[in-house]
Design a protein around this motif. Structure first.
Motif, mmCIF file in Angstrom:
data_model
loop_
_atom_site.group_PDB
_atom_site.id
_atom_site.type_symbol
_atom_site.label_atom_id
_atom_site.label_comp_id
_atom_site.label_asym_id
_atom_site.label_seq_id
_atom_site.Cartn_x
_atom_site.Cartn_y
_atom_site.Cartn_z
ATOM 1 N N THR A 13 1.715 3.895 12.442
ATOM 2 C CA THR A 13 3.019 3.915 13.092
ATOM 3 C C THR A 13 3.002 3.287 14.481
ATOM 4 N N ARG A 28 -1.273 3.321 -5.056
ATOM 5 C CA ARG A 28 -1.061 3.257 -3.607
ATOM 6 C C ARG A 28 -2.196 3.953 -2.862
ATOM 7 N N GLU A 69 1.069 -1.868 13.583
ATOM 8 C CA GLU A 69 0.762 -1.157 12.346
ATOM 9 C C GLU A 69 2.030 -1.073 11.495
ATOM 10 N N GLN A 104 9.353 1.659 6.189
ATOM 11 C CA GLN A 104 9.198 3.108 6.274
ATOM 12 C C GLN A 104 9.162 3.600 7.714
ATOM 13 N N ASN A 105 8.746 2.758 8.633
ATOM 14 C CA ASN A 105 8.764 3.118 10.050
ATOM 15 C C ASN A 105 10.120 2.865 10.701
ATOM 16 N N ARG A 131 -4.676 2.246 -0.055
ATOM 17 C CA ARG A 131 -4.685 2.685 1.331
ATOM 18 C C ARG A 131 -5.977 3.398 1.725
ATOM 19 N N ASP A 182 4.075 0.402 7.689
ATOM 20 C CA ASP A 182 4.174 1.268 6.521
ATOM 21 C C ASP A 182 5.295 0.717 5.657
ATOM 22 N N SER A 225 -1.026 -3.115 4.169
ATOM 23 C CA SER A 225 -0.228 -3.099 5.404
ATOM 24 C C SER A 225 -0.651 -4.256 6.296
ATOM 25 N N LEU A 261 -2.376 0.056 8.418
ATOM 26 C CA LEU A 261 -1.490 1.167 8.110
ATOM 27 C C LEU A 261 -1.326 2.077 9.325
ATOM 28 N N ASP A 317 9.547 -3.395 9.164
ATOM 29 C CA ASP A 317 8.589 -2.319 8.910
ATOM 30 C C ASP A 317 9.397 -1.154 8.324
#
Length: 389
Positions: free
Chosen positions: A243, A186, A247, A267-268, A190, A249, A223, A241, A265
């Motif tokens: 928030t 990861r 964008e 993780q956000n 990223r 995550d 992303s 990537l 989205d």
């Protein structure tokens, strides 16, 4: 003498006044009896754990090569060909005792299987076992008359991050996208934002358009959303990537209506909406762990919530209308798995009879739900929205 309102009237008025999920529809649902019927009668008890559906107890069966030692591992995805042919992807077999701590925990087989209408495994695509590492989702393009089967393989660091399109019977590969030289972690993924259009970082989801083009959510590590032609030629991409607007995550849900693209989205903790050209429109915030989006022809937006083990219903403006679902992998009072329980629901699909199928990733099973005979139609998932152009 002035007539006083009844307690029932006051309670209903209060429910209708609460914003958000306590909409008129949700309040009305609270008056339904255990079968989902709104008949005006006061019915005590019930907890609405499976909403307007009845679970089909014991529907999901073991594979022919399962025994006292081996059983289902993580069941990742489900796609309905027709009511007697349900296609499922898994991440291999686990010891039948799922608490077994052995290092040889995974048996690399049963990555793609097909169940009949009774949940019996009637096809095992073992000829492709060596092709996959971590199958993630499975699809049938609803616009495709040949009903090809698509599998997104997230791959993991050592595996092949890829999208594979099979003939409907699984006998041939019709298309395969994804470079072998992909990021192995990861952090490596990223650290760059210039990966090529076929160099994936744990891809996750697909969505199809009537002209044969399709969108890929790429994904856990990268992303971005990538658009390809029917032949797999790169058209465009968007995302980065972060928030902020546009964008991502961890992209984990994808759906398309007449003029918008819906993206979970994860993780956000939100849905983001875009034009078909990737221009940001708006976000729907505070949606915890969204993993799957189903748009129905009635205008509802259904979201599968993995951590809450729920199905959430929104209108096209993003207002929460209803929800149902409950965790079912184990019981605090020792009852174990109960029919209809979810355990990290991961993908859902529906057949032409209105039956709903949900892959419970952590539980290792497929749930089948049938509409209750007297269910309020507004609480049921409608048929998948199909675009005309």
């Amino acid at each position: 003498m002035k007539t006083q309102p009844s307690l029932v009237t006051l309670a209903l008025a209060a429910a209708l006044a609460i914003p958000g999920c306590e909409s008129g529809e949700r309040a009305a649902a609270a008056t339904m009896d255990g079968a989902g019927a709104s008949n005006g009668a006061v019915v005590k008890g019930g907890d609405d754990r499976t909403g307007p559906y009845d679970p089909v107890a014991g529907w999901w069966k073991g594979a022919p090569d399962h025994d006292d030692e081996w059983g289902w591992g993580q069941v990742a995805g489900v796609a309905v060909d027709h009511p007697d042919r349900i296609i499922v992807v898994t991440r291999g077999d686990w010891p039948a005792d799922r608490s077994d701590p052995r290092e040889d925990r995974l048996r690399r087989t049963n990555y793609i299987v097909v169940a009949n209408g009774n949940g019996e495994i009637v096809e095992q695509w073992a000829q492709w076992d060596s092709l996959f590492t971590l199958p993630h989702q499975v699809y049938i393009n609803p616009y495709d008359p040949d009903r090809h089967v698509w599998v997104v393989d997230s791959g993991g660091g050592a595996g092949h991050m890829q999208v594979v399109k099979f003939t409907n019977d699984g006998s041939e590969i019709a298309m395969r996208l994804g470079e072998r030289d992909h990021p192995k972690t990861r952090e490596a993924a990223r650290a760059r934002s210039d990966w090529g259009p076929y160099t994936y970082g744990w891809p996750s989801k697909l969505a199809f358009l009537p002209d044969g083009s399709f969108l890929l959510a790429d994904g856990y590590w990268n992303s971005r959303i990538i658009k390809y032609s029917e032949d797999g030629e790169f058209i465009m991409q968007w995302g980065a990537l972060g928030t902020g607007p546009g964008e991502f995550d961890l992209l984990h849900g994808l759906a398309v209506d007449e003029d918008r693209v819906y993206v979970a989205d994860r993780q956000n903790e939100r849905l983001q909406l875009f034009t078909h050209d990737g221009e940001f429109i708006e976000e729907w915030p505070n949606i915890f762990d969204p993993v799957n989006i189903w748009l129905d022809e009635n205008g509802a937006v259904w979201v599968l919530d993995a951590s809450l083990n729920r199905i959430l219903k929104y209108d096209r403006d993003g207002v929460l209308q209803d929800y149902w679902g409950a965790y079912g992998a184990a019981g605090a009072i020792g009852r174990g798995i109960w029919p209809g329980g979810l355990s990290l629901p991961h993908q859902m699909d529906m057949d032409e009879d209105g039956n709903l199928y949900i892959a419970s990733y952590s539980g290792g099973w497929i749930n089948k739900f049938t509409p209750k005979p007297d269910a309020d139609p507004g609480r049921l998932l409608g048929p998948r929205l199909l675009l005309t152009h």
